[in-house]
Design a protein around this motif. Structure first.
Motif, PDB file in Angstrom:
ATOM      1  N   TYR A  36      35.093  35.123  34.738  1.00 20.13           N
ATOM      2  CA  TYR A  36      35.017  34.618  36.106  1.00 20.13           C
ATOM      3  C   TYR A  36      34.243  33.304  36.105  1.00 20.13           C
ATOM      4  O   TYR A  36      33.356  33.079  35.273  1.00 20.13           O
ATOM      5  CB  TYR A  36      34.269  35.604  37.014  1.00 20.13           C
ATOM      6  CG  TYR A  36      35.067  36.789  37.483  1.00 20.13           C
ATOM      7  CD1 TYR A  36      35.174  37.935  36.703  1.00 20.13           C
ATOM      8  CD2 TYR A  36      35.709  36.769  38.720  1.00 20.13           C
ATOM      9  CE1 TYR A  36      35.896  39.034  37.143  1.00 20.13           C
ATOM     10  CE2 TYR A  36      36.425  37.869  39.172  1.00 20.13           C
ATOM     11  CZ  TYR A  36      36.514  38.988  38.377  1.00 20.13           C
ATOM     12  OH  TYR A  36      37.228  40.081  38.827  1.00 20.13           O
ATOM     13  N   GLY A  43      32.643  32.007  45.940  1.00 21.27           N
ATOM     14  CA  GLY A  43      32.684  33.325  45.338  1.00 21.27           C
ATOM     15  C   GLY A  43      33.138  33.251  43.885  1.00 21.27           C
ATOM     16  O   GLY A  43      33.618  32.230  43.422  1.00 21.27           O
TER      17      GLY A  43
ATOM     18  N   TYR B  33      34.055  46.832  46.884  1.00 21.88           N
ATOM     19  CA  TYR B  33      32.913  46.943  45.977  1.00 21.88           C
ATOM     20  C   TYR B  33      31.770  46.096  46.505  1.00 21.88           C
ATOM     21  O   TYR B  33      31.991  45.016  47.059  1.00 21.88           O
ATOM     22  CB  TYR B  33      33.271  46.420  44.584  1.00 21.88           C
ATOM     23  CG  TYR B  33      34.617  46.846  44.060  1.00 21.88           C
ATOM     24  CD1 TYR B  33      35.782  46.223  44.503  1.00 21.88           C
ATOM     25  CD2 TYR B  33      34.731  47.846  43.101  1.00 21.88           C
ATOM     26  CE1 TYR B  33      37.024  46.596  44.025  1.00 21.88           C
ATOM     27  CE2 TYR B  33      35.971  48.228  42.616  1.00 21.88           C
ATOM     28  CZ  TYR B  33      37.107  47.590  43.081  1.00 21.88           C
ATOM     29  OH  TYR B  33      38.336  47.974  42.599  1.00 21.88           O
ATOM     30  N   TYR B  35      28.215  44.304  44.943  1.00 20.44           N
ATOM     31  CA  TYR B  35      27.415  43.957  43.778  1.00 20.44           C
ATOM     32  C   TYR B  35      26.174  43.202  44.259  1.00 20.44           C
ATOM     33  O   TYR B  35      26.169  42.616  45.341  1.00 20.44           O
ATOM     34  CB  TYR B  35      28.190  43.029  42.826  1.00 20.44           C
ATOM     35  CG  TYR B  35      29.365  43.651  42.113  1.00 20.44           C
ATOM     36  CD1 TYR B  35      30.602  43.776  42.752  1.00 20.44           C
ATOM     37  CD2 TYR B  35      29.255  44.094  40.794  1.00 20.44           C
ATOM     38  CE1 TYR B  35      31.691  44.333  42.096  1.00 20.44           C
ATOM     39  CE2 TYR B  35      30.340  44.657  40.136  1.00 20.44           C
ATOM     40  CZ  TYR B  35      31.545  44.768  40.785  1.00 20.44           C
ATOM     41  OH  TYR B  35      32.625  45.313  40.134  1.00 20.44           O
ATOM     42  N   GLN B  37      23.423  40.211  42.879  1.00 20.14           N
ATOM     43  CA  GLN B  37      23.169  39.208  41.854  1.00 20.14           C
ATOM     44  C   GLN B  37      21.782  38.619  42.053  1.00 20.14           C
ATOM     45  O   GLN B  37      21.555  37.868  43.014  1.00 20.14           O
ATOM     46  CB  GLN B  37      24.238  38.101  41.902  1.00 20.14           C
ATOM     47  CG  GLN B  37      24.121  37.102  40.776  1.00 20.14           C
ATOM     48  CD  GLN B  37      25.257  36.096  40.772  1.00 20.14           C
ATOM     49  OE1 GLN B  37      25.979  35.935  41.756  1.00 20.14           O
ATOM     50  NE2 GLN B  37      25.442  35.407  39.667  1.00 20.14           N
ATOM     51  N   PRO B  43      26.185  39.570  38.277  1.00 22.01           N
ATOM     52  CA  PRO B  43      26.268  40.601  39.316  1.00 22.01           C
ATOM     53  C   PRO B  43      26.125  42.000  38.726  1.00 22.01           C
ATOM     54  O   PRO B  43      26.598  42.264  37.624  1.00 22.01           O
ATOM     55  CB  PRO B  43      27.673  40.397  39.889  1.00 22.01           C
ATOM     56  CG  PRO B  43      28.026  38.977  39.555  1.00 22.01           C
ATOM     57  CD  PRO B  43      27.384  38.715  38.236  1.00 22.01           C
ATOM     58  N   LEU B  91      27.062  40.441  46.834  1.00 20.83           N
ATOM     59  CA  LEU B  91      28.467  40.079  46.740  1.00 20.83           C
ATOM     60  C   LEU B  91      29.353  41.262  47.099  1.00 20.83           C
ATOM     61  O   LEU B  91      29.065  42.399  46.708  1.00 20.83           O
ATOM     62  CB  LEU B  91      28.805  39.632  45.317  1.00 20.83           C
ATOM     63  CG  LEU B  91      28.088  38.392  44.796  1.00 20.83           C
ATOM     64  CD1 LEU B  91      28.328  38.240  43.294  1.00 20.83           C
ATOM     65  CD2 LEU B  91      28.553  37.153  45.521  1.00 20.83           C
ATOM     66  N   GLN B 105      39.643  42.169  41.158  1.00 24.73           N
ATOM     67  CA  GLN B 105      38.661  42.116  42.228  1.00 24.73           C
ATOM     68  C   GLN B 105      38.524  40.682  42.733  1.00 24.73           C
ATOM     69  O   GLN B 105      38.270  39.765  41.951  1.00 24.73           O
ATOM     70  CB  GLN B 105      37.321  42.663  41.738  1.00 24.73           C
ATOM     71  CG  GLN B 105      37.394  44.137  41.375  1.00 24.73           C
ATOM     72  CD  GLN B 105      36.068  44.728  40.956  1.00 24.73           C
ATOM     73  OE1 GLN B 105      35.007  44.282  41.377  1.00 24.73           O
ATOM     74  NE2 GLN B 105      36.127  45.745  40.106  1.00 24.73           N
ATOM     75  N   PHE B 107      36.368  38.241  45.067  1.00 24.39           N
ATOM     76  CA  PHE B 107      34.998  38.220  45.553  1.00 24.39           C
ATOM     77  C   PHE B 107      34.826  37.315  46.769  1.00 24.39           C
ATOM     78  O   PHE B 107      35.462  36.272  46.882  1.00 24.39           O
ATOM     79  CB  PHE B 107      34.051  37.728  44.448  1.00 24.39           C
ATOM     80  CG  PHE B 107      33.760  38.763  43.406  1.00 24.39           C
ATOM     81  CD1 PHE B 107      34.656  39.014  42.379  1.00 24.39           C
ATOM     82  CD2 PHE B 107      32.589  39.505  43.453  1.00 24.39           C
ATOM     83  CE1 PHE B 107      34.388  39.978  41.417  1.00 24.39           C
ATOM     84  CE2 PHE B 107      32.310  40.467  42.495  1.00 24.39           C
ATOM     85  CZ  PHE B 107      33.216  40.702  41.479  1.00 24.39           C
ATOM     86  N   GLY B 108      33.923  37.728  47.635  1.00 20.62           N
ATOM     87  CA  GLY B 108      33.494  36.886  48.731  1.00 20.62           C
ATOM     88  C   GLY B 108      32.416  35.921  48.276  1.00 20.62           C
ATOM     89  O   GLY B 108      31.939  36.007  47.138  1.00 20.62           O
ATOM     90  N   PRO B 109      31.987  34.998  49.164  1.00 13.22           N
ATOM     91  CA  PRO B 109      30.988  33.999  48.798  1.00 13.22           C
ATOM     92  C   PRO B 109      29.574  34.546  48.713  1.00 13.22           C
ATOM     93  O   PRO B 109      28.680  33.877  48.196  1.00 13.22           O
ATOM     94  CB  PRO B 109      31.099  32.962  49.918  1.00 13.22           C
ATOM     95  CG  PRO B 109      31.609  33.750  51.082  1.00 13.22           C
ATOM     96  CD  PRO B 109      32.507  34.795  50.513  1.00 13.22           C
TER      97      PRO B 109
END
Lengths: 113, 116
Positions: A36, A43, B33, B35, B37, B43, B91, B105, B107-109
């Motif tokens: 990633y 994100g 989900y 997480y 960080q 994360p 996250l 997955q 992910f959002g910001p």
């Protein structure tokens, strides 16, 4: 337990140079592996993933990664880095749960002119 | 289409206060989900929802943390009696489901939580 090690905390490369980011994993079975990228304020974005089959995986933005079972590694490569590649890169392994990702601590990439 | 969104983007609170962090997953994604960080870390998994139920909350650090997803879409992470050590970026991610073709997955910001 599954774990991921990214040995390099920071890496600096010149624009146009090649890049290799290292990732080592610890997992008994065949792992599901991911890379990633995280840019400031953004994100996590998936670059590529390995589940099975061909050990050389192509991803987005010109990245590729090679799974080497004998070395427990999944290194990320790019032949020519662009300034926009500067970001934090995370390697992750999906473990026994089948969903939870175990991430490494990340490698911060700086690209110089 | 819209990605995963999280609100607020930043939250500053005082030690001992209660906070709620919201996650709007991608429409149609059944898996969600959370997480956490921490600075300089990757994360760490907190909790996984399949539909409305928490299928795995083994990553929640203690009973001050709780998450819900009452209608199988939006999720809220709730933290009671916040401590300075809770400061981190939280996250949220969602996926279509499980299995090779469905478990990517997104992910959002994130929400940056600062506990003073």
């Amino acid at each position: 337990a599954q774990s991921v090690t990214q040995p390099d905390i920071h890496i600096t490369v010149s624009e146009g140079a090649s890049l290799e980011l290292r990732c080592n994993y610890s997992y008994g079975a065949t792992p599901y592996l991911f890379w990633y990228v995280q840019s400031p304020g953004q994100g996590l974005q998936l670059l590529l993933k390995y589940f099975s089959g061909d050990t050389l995986v192509q991803g987005i933005k010109g990245f590729e990664a090679e799974f080497k079972r004998s070395q427990s590694s999944f290194n990320l490569r790019k032949p020519s880095v662009h300034w926009s590649d500067a970001a934090e890169y995370f390697c992750a392994v999906e473990g026994d749960s089948g969903y939870a990702l175990n991430f490494g601590k990340g490698t911060s990439l700086l690209v110089t002119p | 289409g819209a990605g995963v969104s999280q609100t607020p983007s930043n939250k500053v609170t005082e030690k001992g206060k209660y906070v709620e962090l919201r996650c709007d997953p991608i429409s149609g994604h059944t898996a969600l989900y959370w997480y956490r960080q921490s600075l300089g870390q990757g994360p760490e998994f907190l909790i996984y929802f399949q539909g409305t139920g928490a299928a795995d909350d083994s990553g929640l650090p203690n009973d001050r943390f709780f998450a819900v997803r009452p209608e199988g879409s939006v999720s809220t992470l709730k933290i009671q009696r916040t401590e300075r050590g809770d400061s981190a970026v939280y996250l949220c991610a969602s996926s279509l489901g499980m299995g090779q073709d469905y478990n990517e997955q997104f992910f959002g910001p994130g929400t940056r939580l600062t506990v003073l």
